[in-house]
Design a protein around this motif. Sequence first.
Motif, PDB file in Angstrom:
ATOM      1  N   GLY A   1      32.977  70.181  69.618  1.00 63.17           N
ATOM      2  CA  GLY A   1      33.577  70.773  68.431  1.00 63.17           C
ATOM      3  C   GLY A   1      35.084  70.722  68.383  1.00 63.17           C
ATOM      4  N   LYS A   2      35.716  70.050  69.336  1.00 57.38           N
ATOM      5  CA  LYS A   2      37.184  69.931  69.346  1.00 57.38           C
ATOM      6  C   LYS A   2      37.569  68.693  68.538  1.00 57.38           C
ATOM      7  CE  LYS A   2      37.261  72.012  73.958  1.00 57.38           C
ATOM      8  NZ  LYS A   2      37.632  71.824  75.396  1.00 57.38           N
ATOM      9  N   GLU A   3      37.430  68.833  67.238  1.00 56.75           N
ATOM     10  CA  GLU A   3      37.502  67.664  66.368  1.00 56.75           C
ATOM     11  C   GLU A   3      38.896  67.071  66.260  1.00 56.75           C
ATOM     12  OE1 GLU A   3      35.807  69.042  62.735  1.00 56.75           O
ATOM     13  OE2 GLU A   3      33.740  68.870  63.469  1.00 56.75           O
ATOM     14  N   ASN A   4      39.926  67.904  66.248  1.00 60.40           N
ATOM     15  CA  ASN A   4      41.287  67.375  66.089  1.00 60.40           C
ATOM     16  C   ASN A   4      41.712  66.527  67.284  1.00 60.40           C
ATOM     17  OD1 ASN A   4      41.581  68.628  63.602  1.00 60.40           O
ATOM     18  ND2 ASN A   4      42.439  70.500  64.486  1.00 60.40           N
ATOM     19  N   GLU A   5      41.447  67.038  68.494  1.00 61.44           N
ATOM     20  CA  GLU A   5      41.806  66.269  69.686  1.00 61.44           C
ATOM     21  C   GLU A   5      40.949  65.007  69.791  1.00 61.44           C
ATOM     22  OE1 GLU A   5      42.504  66.893  74.497  1.00 61.44           O
ATOM     23  OE2 GLU A   5      41.722  68.548  73.263  1.00 61.44           O
ATOM     24  N   ALA A   6      39.662  65.148  69.418  1.00 64.50           N
ATOM     25  CA  ALA A   6      38.764  63.992  69.454  1.00 64.50           C
ATOM     26  C   ALA A   6      39.250  62.911  68.502  1.00 64.50           C
ATOM     27  CB  ALA A   6      37.350  64.426  69.088  1.00 64.50           C
ATOM     28  N   GLU A   7      39.686  63.324  67.314  1.00 58.99           N
ATOM     29  CA  GLU A   7      40.187  62.355  66.333  1.00 58.99           C
ATOM     30  C   GLU A   7      41.399  61.608  66.869  1.00 58.99           C
ATOM     31  OE1 GLU A   7      42.110  62.293  61.813  1.00 58.99           O
ATOM     32  OE2 GLU A   7      41.262  64.154  62.637  1.00 58.99           O
ATOM     33  N   ALA A   8      42.321  62.320  67.502  1.00 60.77           N
ATOM     34  CA  ALA A   8      43.528  61.679  68.043  1.00 60.77           C
ATOM     35  C   ALA A   8      43.172  60.680  69.150  1.00 60.77           C
ATOM     36  CB  ALA A   8      44.474  62.749  68.581  1.00 60.77           C
ATOM     37  N   LEU A   9      42.221  61.043  70.005  1.00 59.66           N
ATOM     38  CA  LEU A   9      41.820  60.156  71.100  1.00 59.66           C
ATOM     39  C   LEU A   9      41.134  58.904  70.584  1.00 59.66           C
ATOM     40  CD1 LEU A   9      40.550  62.890  73.570  1.00 59.66           C
ATOM     41  CD2 LEU A   9      42.438  61.312  74.019  1.00 59.66           C
TER      42      LEU A   9
END
Length: 867
Positions: free
Chosen positions: A552-560
């Motif tokens: 559910g850590k979508e922002n960090e996942a998107e950046a990666l």
Amino acid sequence: MTAPARDKNDPRLPWASMRGGSLCAAARCAVLVALCVLCYGNSLHGELVHDDVWAIINNPDVRPGSSLWNVFTNDFWGKRMADNTSHKSYRPLCILTFKLNILLGGMTPLYFHLINVCLHCAVTCLLMHTGEHCVFRDARLAFITALLFSVHPIHTEAVSGIVGRADVLACLLFLLTFHSYIRSVAVCGSVDSLPSTVSLSSLVVSLMLGTCAMLVKETGVTVFGVCVLYDILVLCHKPLSHLSGSRLRDLLRSCSPFIKRAFLISAYVVIIMSFRLWLMGGSMPLFSEQDNPASSSPHLLTRCLTYCYLLSFNAWLLLAPVMLCYDWQVGSIPLVESLGDIRNLATVLLAVVMVSLCVHCVSSLQKEESREVVVGVLFLVFPFIPASNLFFRVGFVVAERVLYMPSMGCCILVVHGLSRLCSMLGRWGTTVLSISMLLLLLLFSWRTVQQNHVWLSREALFRSGIQILPQNAKVHYNYANFLKDSGRSQEAIHHYITALRLYPQHASAMNNLGTLTRDPDEAEHYYRKALDTNPQHNRALFNLGNLLKSQGKENEAEALLKDSIRFGPHFADAYSSLASLYAEQKHFAEANAVYVRGIEKCPDSSDLHNNYGVFLVDTGQGELAAAHYQRAIHLKPAHYVAMVNLGRLLRSSNENKEAESWYKRALQVTRKVDILSPLGALYYNTRRYEEALQVYREAAALQPDCTDLWLALAQVLEMAGHSEEAEKMTLAIISREDGCIECYRLLSAIYSKRGNYTEALDALDRALHQNPNDVMVRAELYFSKGNQLREMNQLDRAFESYEHAVELKPDQPQAWMNMGGIQHIKGHYAAARVYYQRALLLSPGSKLLKENLAKLDRLERRPTEEA
């Protein structure tokens, strides 16, 4: 140019008591071909292994439908030459042979191996021909040289590994270029002038063949240097020795033919090498420390000593190919860091040998003796120069396949040395050397046959690497990858850990170890550790992004995931993952844009086309989805997932025949539950129960622990009239999994069909006792219970069940209508009308409801009419 035959009593290496020329060239070629086939016949059953996977199976340029233009703009592995991650290996002609292989025989490995063995036979025969006409004065020595070359174990990687075709084919073109060049030069009949160019066409052909050799493998360009030096040292040597005292003007005039040839060759090489550099985008390939550790050393002394030692190491492999391995990277050969390292003695010994050879070469030329040493040294040294790190870094420490061409020179020098020994020894000494040579040929043949077994499969190859070089982190890593792909996770983890112990900076090993661990925290630790070692590791970025997305850590996942695409613009999985993240967030426009960009960057990714098709179906664009499913299948004819998805799409449009054909086509690729299940559902829904039974039985046998499959099979059995078997199967499922609500519903249907309403009602009550969390399921159970009670004429209880059903799910027109029917039967017409009208709002086109309301109207008017 061919020297006269030696005297039949010449004692040098008398392999058989045969007169010179008694064995015709055709017979000798037949013997060589037979020996090659005997040595490499067991390689024909090998798989495509190691680099073959990347150069052929995963190379989009090799596929039949790919553009020919891509072959001439991409590198050997299918990447753009100007790409920073490109290997810069430009070998379009070799790739064309792979395409031709696939066109004629598909991806069957047998045909790839067969071509390699045939090329090796051709090179061996051509080497004998070269030895007869350009090297030895005795045809027997040329034959022995070819015999030694044909069985040399150092050739197993080049011949048994399909990627080695580049070396074998380049060697063939190397020899053809050499012969064509020599044909263009006149046999010197005068000592007053250098031989002239008698055939311009042969010279042009030699330029073309040499270019082809370079376009097969980069080392092929060295043939031009060999040709020029052979010209000056052999063809022009005798005239030059007589003209050495001439005036400069006369000397230049006499040397004019050679100068013109040398200038033409030099200018041509400059042109084609400039073109080669332009194709590379003006930059050299980038290699990691593990590819060539010496090149990454900051100390000049370490680099020089290690490079020199590697020369002697390669020379030893040619002379004594005892320890052979497919990979010599990452710790296989420790760096030579000081002058006190004992391995420097090997370097000194090689230097002494090479200086001695050069001195012997000069003295033999002065005495107008044989050309054997000259050609041997040229063939040994020049083809190895590109792999020597002398002019530029290479992407390996030691590679046995690059010794294929230099081994020609080695074989020539060995046979030359033995012939000189024989000339100095008596008859008995000659006999001993002859027997020794025969034993050497037998030993080499046996070693070659044994080494071929190593190249038969990925597992055999990677296991051999661990046995030969257990200190090599790369071989542990490769074997761990194989174990991971084979589902042997624990063994894979062991070898990944071993690779990291031997080479702690192995980022890929850390990344892959993270994919195998079941603990999300541990997996995240490995991914982040890999990124600490290599922040641009696109697969570690991808895996960590996916892990964080699942948490559910979508922002960090998107950046990666964005970074994964930035550092690996041709990594198709990263586009799919980022697009799916946007789709889950309902950002459909962004998801679509990512898919479009991914397909633009990775047009040959079948999985990306398939995933985009799924996205288009989910967003209601089925027609576009079908095109992408078909594109995925075109790119990968065995892509059964895309076939099943296309079948589902066609099934949703009631195109059942087309859907069935795609399901069956997928089953031709593999027999999997994921294919059998939708096919079984298609048969069930189209009332083809017997065919559905066959399909579901096979699916249940493949996955016996899957409750849903056994339940589906029981449902089909019940519809096909096998109610007793369906009942037994359903009870068996309930005995294993008491909470199977659908099993109780099916059991209720079976009992109801038999008229056992009490048992049917009991099955529904047991299902309700499971207290399903899904409101829809509970509503359906109450509705079914109401139907059973109505069949048992328990109208009040049936009405209560219907009430429970509509409380949970108000939009059930059938439940409202049944409630109205019960009130209708009881004579409560006003209440019945309310329920009928509520049902009619939900199902305005129901004729039955309208008929029931009309009946109510007539019943309500009857008392008035009677009055």
